[in-house]
Write a protein that holds these residues in place. Structure first.
Motif, PDB file in Angstrom:
ATOM      1  N   MET A  79       0.745  -1.267  -0.010  1.00 37.12           N
ATOM      2  CA  MET A  79       0.091  -0.044  -0.021  1.00 37.12           C
ATOM      3  C   MET A  79       0.971   1.263  -0.014  1.00 37.12           C
ATOM      4  O   MET A  79       0.568   2.385  -0.554  1.00 37.12           O
ATOM      5  N   PHE A  80       1.813   1.242   0.807  1.00 34.47           N
ATOM      6  CA  PHE A  80       2.529   2.599   1.115  1.00 34.47           C
ATOM      7  C   PHE A  80       4.043   2.699   0.301  1.00 34.47           C
ATOM      8  O   PHE A  80       4.473   3.676   0.373  1.00 34.47           O
ATOM      9  N   CYS A  81       4.478   1.667  -0.127  1.00 32.01           N
ATOM     10  CA  CYS A  81       5.940   1.481  -0.539  1.00 32.01           C
ATOM     11  C   CYS A  81       6.118   1.821  -1.996  1.00 32.01           C
ATOM     12  O   CYS A  81       5.175   1.308  -2.687  1.00 32.01           O
ATOM     13  N   LEU A  82       7.296   2.151  -2.319  1.00 27.32           N
ATOM     14  CA  LEU A  82       7.739   2.463  -3.716  1.00 27.32           C
ATOM     15  C   LEU A  82       8.400   0.986  -4.157  1.00 27.32           C
ATOM     16  O   LEU A  82       9.272   0.653  -3.595  1.00 27.32           O
ATOM     17  N   ASP A  83       7.870   0.424  -5.362  1.00 25.37           N
ATOM     18  CA  ASP A  83       8.372  -0.757  -5.848  1.00 25.37           C
ATOM     19  C   ASP A  83       9.750  -0.216  -6.562  1.00 25.37           C
ATOM     20  O   ASP A  83       9.300   0.198  -7.831  1.00 25.37           O
TER      21      ASP A  83
END
Length: 172
Positions: A79-83
């Motif tokens: 939900m919140f992290c950058l891949d």
């Protein structure tokens, strides 16, 4: 990454993978909160906490078993992290764009405010709230063959390293 708890002995091997996941999340979600794990007195239950900008620690969960914590962290990351593997979410690339290993790049300057702004811009581009970033502009390094100096995109380079990108789109 700190694991807090009363009478907590050395973390067991079963907690190590959760600690590694929290460290990864903290690298990727750099803007606001920093996650921490708290372990109960018996070392059986874990609570996920965060520290906000004001350095206040707040519980995100109640006491959970390790499996529940693993699932929670996996969902939080989604939900919140950058891949770091989704370059297409960060950068506007075309036929002139090359993808090269980040280890081939050499920054030519480092501005802390530019890096801080870079995190915000990278997150906004990833989320689609602003246009995607331009590829990094580079030139061949005068001293080392097969390396490149960054002309434009130094802050983006530092942000990319921080969130775990292994390669970057470039234009020569």
């Amino acid at each position: 990454m700190a694991v807090t708890g009363q009478k907590m002995a050395k973390p067991s091997m079963s907690i190590d993978h959760l600690i590694a996941k929290v460290d990864e999340i903290n690298r990727q979600y750099h803007d606001f909160n920093e996650l921490h794990l708290s372990v109960d007195e018996l070392g059986r239950l874990i609570r996920v906490n965060y520290k906000n900008e004001g350095d206040f620690e707040v519980s995100l969960t109640g006491w959970l078993d390790m499996g529940q914590v693993g699932t929670y962290l996996q969902n939080y990351q989604r939900m919140f992290c950058l891949d770091p593997n989704r370059l297409d979410h960060f950068f506007d690339m075309d036929d002139a764009t090359e993808i090269i290993p980040i280890s081939w790049l050499r920054p030519t300057r480092k501005r802390p405010m530019g890096i801080a702004n870079g995190f915000t811009k990278m997150r906004q581009a990833y989320q689609g709230s602003i246009p995607r970033r331009n590829p990094i502009s580079i030139r061949p390094n005068a001293e080392e063959k097969d390396l490149f100096d960054i002309i434009d995109g130094n802050s983006t380079y530092f942000v990319a390293k921080q969130i775990g990108m292994m390669s970057l789109p470039v234009v020569l």
